[in-house]
Design an enzyme around this catalytic site. Structure first.
Site, mmCIF file in Angstrom:
data_model
loop_
_atom_site.group_PDB
_atom_site.id
_atom_site.type_symbol
_atom_site.label_atom_id
_atom_site.label_comp_id
_atom_site.label_asym_id
_atom_site.label_seq_id
_atom_site.Cartn_x
_atom_site.Cartn_y
_atom_site.Cartn_z
ATOM 1 N N GLU B 29 -10.464 12.588 -27.448
ATOM 2 C CA GLU B 29 -10.767 13.970 -27.053
ATOM 3 C C GLU B 29 -11.053 14.038 -25.556
ATOM 4 O O GLU B 29 -11.928 13.316 -25.071
ATOM 5 C CB GLU B 29 -11.979 14.479 -27.848
ATOM 6 C CG GLU B 29 -11.692 14.597 -29.334
ATOM 7 C CD GLU B 29 -12.962 14.539 -30.186
ATOM 8 O OE1 GLU B 29 -14.059 14.676 -29.641
ATOM 9 O OE2 GLU B 29 -12.828 14.333 -31.415
ATOM 10 N N LEU B 58 -9.946 17.715 -32.083
ATOM 11 C CA LEU B 58 -11.260 17.255 -32.523
ATOM 12 C C LEU B 58 -11.148 16.751 -33.950
ATOM 13 O O LEU B 58 -11.480 17.453 -34.897
ATOM 14 C CB LEU B 58 -12.266 18.409 -32.488
ATOM 15 C CG LEU B 58 -12.769 18.860 -31.132
ATOM 16 C CD1 LEU B 58 -13.633 20.099 -31.293
ATOM 17 C CD2 LEU B 58 -13.573 17.759 -30.478
ATOM 18 N N ALA B 59 -10.589 15.539 -34.130
ATOM 19 C CA ALA B 59 -10.392 15.005 -35.474
ATOM 20 C C ALA B 59 -10.438 13.492 -35.372
ATOM 21 O O ALA B 59 -9.433 12.834 -35.115
ATOM 22 C CB ALA B 59 -9.057 15.468 -36.047
ATOM 23 N N GLU B 60 -11.641 12.942 -35.566
ATOM 24 C CA GLU B 60 -11.843 11.511 -35.363
ATOM 25 C C GLU B 60 -10.992 10.679 -36.320
ATOM 26 O O GLU B 60 -10.468 9.620 -35.955
ATOM 27 C CB GLU B 60 -13.326 11.152 -35.521
ATOM 28 C CG GLU B 60 -14.201 11.561 -34.356
ATOM 29 C CD GLU B 60 -14.506 13.055 -34.310
ATOM 30 O OE1 GLU B 60 -14.215 13.762 -35.303
ATOM 31 O OE2 GLU B 60 -15.023 13.524 -33.284
ATOM 32 N N GLN B 82 -15.700 10.277 -28.826
ATOM 33 C CA GLN B 82 -16.519 10.794 -27.734
ATOM 34 C C GLN B 82 -17.975 10.312 -27.801
ATOM 35 O O GLN B 82 -18.564 9.975 -26.798
ATOM 36 C CB GLN B 82 -16.460 12.312 -27.745
ATOM 37 C CG GLN B 82 -16.665 12.894 -26.385
ATOM 38 C CD GLN B 82 -16.213 14.338 -26.349
ATOM 39 O OE1 GLN B 82 -16.840 15.195 -26.961
ATOM 40 N NE2 GLN B 82 -15.119 14.605 -25.670
ATOM 41 N N ASP B 85 -21.841 8.844 -32.719
ATOM 42 C CA ASP B 85 -22.416 9.707 -33.759
ATOM 43 C C ASP B 85 -21.324 10.454 -34.545
ATOM 44 O O ASP B 85 -21.539 10.867 -35.676
ATOM 45 C CB ASP B 85 -23.345 10.727 -33.117
ATOM 46 C CG ASP B 85 -24.316 10.081 -32.147
ATOM 47 O OD1 ASP B 85 -25.512 10.067 -32.454
ATOM 48 O OD2 ASP B 85 -23.870 9.567 -31.103
ATOM 49 N N PHE B 86 -20.151 10.651 -33.917
ATOM 50 C CA PHE B 86 -19.089 11.420 -34.575
ATOM 51 C C PHE B 86 -17.987 10.535 -35.146
ATOM 52 O O PHE B 86 -16.912 11.000 -35.494
ATOM 53 C CB PHE B 86 -18.492 12.432 -33.589
ATOM 54 C CG PHE B 86 -19.541 13.312 -32.978
ATOM 55 C CD1 PHE B 86 -20.458 13.971 -33.797
ATOM 56 C CD2 PHE B 86 -19.645 13.461 -31.613
ATOM 57 C CE1 PHE B 86 -21.451 14.763 -33.254
ATOM 58 C CE2 PHE B 86 -20.640 14.246 -31.062
ATOM 59 C CZ PHE B 86 -21.546 14.912 -31.887
ATOM 60 N N PRO B 89 -16.322 10.539 -39.640
ATOM 61 C CA PRO B 89 -15.081 10.949 -40.330
ATOM 62 C C PRO B 89 -13.987 9.873 -40.269
ATOM 63 O O PRO B 89 -13.039 9.908 -41.059
ATOM 64 C CB PRO B 89 -14.646 12.198 -39.563
ATOM 65 C CG PRO B 89 -15.890 12.702 -38.914
ATOM 66 C CD PRO B 89 -16.716 11.490 -38.612
ATOM 67 N N HIS B 129 -26.486 12.567 -30.445
ATOM 68 C CA HIS B 129 -25.868 11.980 -29.259
ATOM 69 C C HIS B 129 -26.661 10.762 -28.796
ATOM 70 O O HIS B 129 -26.632 10.407 -27.636
ATOM 71 C CB HIS B 129 -25.786 13.002 -28.120
ATOM 72 C CG HIS B 129 -24.922 14.179 -28.436
ATOM 73 N ND1 HIS B 129 -25.376 15.252 -29.158
ATOM 74 C CD2 HIS B 129 -23.619 14.437 -28.146
ATOM 75 C CE1 HIS B 129 -24.403 16.133 -29.291
ATOM 76 N NE2 HIS B 129 -23.324 15.673 -28.699
#
Lengths: 415, 327
Positions: B29, B58-60, B82, B85-86, B89, B129
């Protein structure tokens, strides 16, 4: 009725322990809140500890001259308020635990300690543990194997001894004290100010490359001037017009001219101080304090004499505060009061130099091929040779000499 | 020699590898025109163009999934998440696909993908974060996890990760990005994955840690020498699989071990380190194994005093080191 506990307070930022110098109350006394309970001496300050509670002293837990860590309970006070009995109980339990914990780990051996002990045939009961609550650490055992005890090195040579005998020999060796004992010898524990003095001296002498210098000064003028003024001064001000004030004044003037000497060693830099704050050594029978007179260059002879008087009085009565003893940039030591005519001072770390003012003695001196009786004094300078060299110090010393030899009512007014 | 920050070292590693090997490309991203939210990929879009520096939605799961597919066809993707934490998925892609690919295809296929993700707190990033999620991936044979503690390690380990024939999760501490600077040699730096690094030698206690905590430990150890205690400091560098030999040697050396992580204490990387020491070093231990970690609280709080209380710091490391030394 509730039992409250007073703990050893933290007197100063880096202070970790304190020595009870005197109890001001005893068990059974009724005390008010904020009433002084005890005099405590630390390596920085002496202070009174005020009571946090109003009540009756139940028990003093620490005896005089005993040194305890910050936070250690020092006394119990019975307080009138009614509070849950639970608090009291936990406090008591805690206290018991602290006492029994002191050596509680002495016989708890870690696997490493046991492995080392069996490998080298070491009797663990002969080792003093330095770990938590007397625990014997790996390092203690390794140290013991390397150097069993100072007196048993000869036993070490005899490897042919069978192991149990060797261990036994070590044990005996350990019981012998390292110095011969005589009847009436007194052991004085090294604590508080004494300990702090010892540490500072070792640090100063082991770290600073000292060099020395001495000059002779003719202070006949100063002696005459001071003799003429001293009686009136004492009447007016109530304290003595000491020679020392004139010396401090002369040193401050000279430091203004030679700021190189008013500096300190800070590892990779030398810091030259703007303020001229003179540390002066003041002692009583057992201790040495080095309080500081701030901004001496801005003060009159009278102002300096007053500061010396106040600080000496405080030192004598153990009232010096941390504030009084910090910030010094150069030290002047009045060794002359003991009749000394020459001495080599130890620099007050991290300052760059110390000046010793010796005693003023009448001596025959040759002036213009004639012998005259003059008042002479020796000034001895110890300098940090990392910061200073002979040339600059020589100039400084002759400047001090010049000021002192020309002292009169015109050059150096008292007020 | 050039002074470089941690993030500049990461940028240099990608640039050097993309120049060296045309199969290396970056996707994630905002990694393209924007140069990454932390500017880790600054200048790469301009240097290598839009076919090698690819902005993704935005699609890990897709970022990693696309990377895995490309890597199976012989490409060397660097997939940027990014914030770690994300990454959740994408867990299925990482754990079930990438990590198991070589094993389940009987060595026919492999996934030489590098997944980069910033982790860690102390930057007022709050719950989503600031997390450290390495332990979540640290029980997946087939996957490697590296966590550099200095600009030099960031450079050498990322280059090694990109060249590694199997998937590597490369976790970079976001507080270290601009905090740590170091003189780096101009010639190529490669650091072997799977090997721990002895940062300093000492005799009184052993500290084993990784990531930003190495920096805290270095400083605290320096301060501890004033008290007369010296610290053997081991930086794990690769937290999975662990360098057992180095851990055992370091632990045996002093017998007093302090393990440090920024992650929550339970089930963390250092829990496994502790187990290794327990299995191999019983008769060399001189103290219980100590752990310093974040409390078992769901995540890093936002309020500054709470964040400070949660986060491992130089002062906390120093206090704990002293406790262990005195034991």
């Amino acid at each position: 009725m509730t039992l409250k506990t007073m703990n050893m307070p933290q007197l100063g930022e880096s202070v970790t322990e304190g020595t009870i110098s005197q109890w001001l109350v005893s068990a059974g006394d009724t005390v008010d809140i904020y009433q002084p309970l005890v005099d405590v001496m630390t390596d920085k300050v002496n202070a009174e500890v005020p009571s946090s509670f109003k009540g009756i002293i139940k028990e003093c837990l620490v005896t005089e001259d005993e040194t305890v860590a910050v936070g250690t309970p020092i006394c119990h006070i019975e307080v009138e308020e009614i509070e849950a009995a639970k608090v009291e109980e936990t406090a008591r339990k805690k206290e018991q635990a602290v006492v029994s914990e002191k050596q509680s780990m002495k016989k708890r051996y870690s696997p490493k300690v046991l492995s080392l002990a069996s490998e080298h045939g070491v009797d663990l009961s002969a080792i003093t543990g330095t770990g938590l609550n007397g625990r014997i650490t790996r390092k203690d055992v390794e140290m013991f194997i390397e150097k069993p005890s100072p007196t048993s090195t000869d036993k070490q040579k005899d490897i042919s001894l069978s192991q149990p005998e060797q261990v036994h020999a070590k044990r005996i060796a350990n019981k012998q004290s390292p110095h011969p004992e005589f009847k009436g010898d007194r052991e004085i524990p090294v604590t508080g100010i004494r300990k702090s003095i010892a540490e500072n001296m070792v640090r100063a002498t082991s770290e600073i490359p000292h060099a020395w210098m001495m000059i002779e000064v003719d202070v006949t003028n100063l002696v005459n001037y001071r003799n003429a003024e001293k009686t009136k001064f004492k009447e007016q001000e109530g304290y003595n017009l000491s020679y020392f004030s004139f010396f401090l004044n002369a040193v401050a003037k000279a430091l203004k001219k030679f700021p190189e000497l008013n500096s300190s060693w800070q590892g990779d830099t030398i810091v030259q101080h703007k303020d001229i704050n003179l540390s002066i050594a003041v002692g009583n029978e057992t201790e040495l304090y080095v309080p500081v007179i701030k901004n001496v260059d801005e003060k009159s002879i009278k102002g300096i004499a007053k500061d010396v008087h106040v600080l000496a009085h405080k030192a004598k009565h153990g009232q010096l505060t941390n504030e009084d003893m910090t910030g010094g940039t150069f030290t002047v030591n009045n060794t002359g009061t003991f009749g000394s005519v020459q001495s080599m001072g130890v620099i007050n770390y991290p300052q760059a130099a110390i000046l010793q003012v010796e005693s003023i003695v009448k001596r025959p001196v040759i002036i213009d091929d004639m012998i005259a009786a003059r008042d002479m004094v020796n000034l001895c300078l110890s300098l940090d040779h990392r910061v200073l060299d002979g040339v600059i110090c020589g100039r400084f010393m002759s400047h001090v000499k010049g000021i002192l030899e020309n002292i009169s009512g015109d050059t150096t007014p008292i007020y | 020699m050039t002074v470089m920050s941690y993030i500049e070292a990461i940028n240099r590693a990608m640039k050097e590898e993309m120049r060296r090997d045309d199969d290396v490309f970056l996707l994630g991203e905002d990694v393209g025109k924007r140069g990454g939210v932390f500017r880790a990929s600054e200048g790469l879009y301009e240097a290598f163009g839009q076919t090698r520096v690819i902005d993704t939605p935005l699609a890990e799961s897709a970022i990693v999934g696309v990377g895995i597919g490309a890597s199976m066809y012989g490409m060397k993707p660097i997939a940027e998440i990014q914030f770690v934490d994300f990454i959740l998925p994408a867990v299925n892609q990482i754990v079930s696909e990438a990590a198991k690919m070589r094993y389940r295809s009987n060595n026919d296929w492999s996934c030489p993908i590098t997944i980069r993700a910033p982790y860690g707190g102390g930057v007022h990033g709050a719950l989503y974060h600031s997390q450290s999620l390495e332990a979540l991936f640290a029980s997946q044979p087939g996957l490697k996890i590296v966590m550099p503690s200095s600009p030099k390690d960031a450079l050498g380990l990322l280059k090694a990760a990109i060249r590694d024939p199997d998937p590597v999760l490369y976790l970079e501490h976001k507080k270290a990005y601009r905090l740590l600077k170091e003189d780096l040699p101009d010639e190529e730096v490669l650091i072997e994955i799977g090997k721990a690094n002895t940062v300093r030698k000492g005799d009184d206690l052993t500290v084993i840690t990784y990531g930003l905590c190495v920096e805290f430990s270095k400083k605290a150890a320096e301060k501890l020498t004033e008290k007369g205690h010296t610290v053997e400091l081991l930086d794990l560098r690769t937290v999975y699989p662990l360098d057992e030999q180095a851990i055992i040697e370091a632990a045996k050396k002093t017998g007093k071990v302090l393990l440090i992580t920024e992650d929550n204490k339970e089930g963390s990387i250092i829990s496994e380190v502790s187990a290794i020491i327990g299995e191999h070093c019983l008769f060399d231990l001189d103290a219980p194994i100590f752990r310093l970690a974040a409390p078992n609280v769901p995540a890093m709080p936002y309020a500054p005093p709470l964040e400070k209380a949660f986060m491992v710091s130089e002062d906390k490391v120093y206090e704990k080191m002293l406790e262990v030394a005195m034991y």
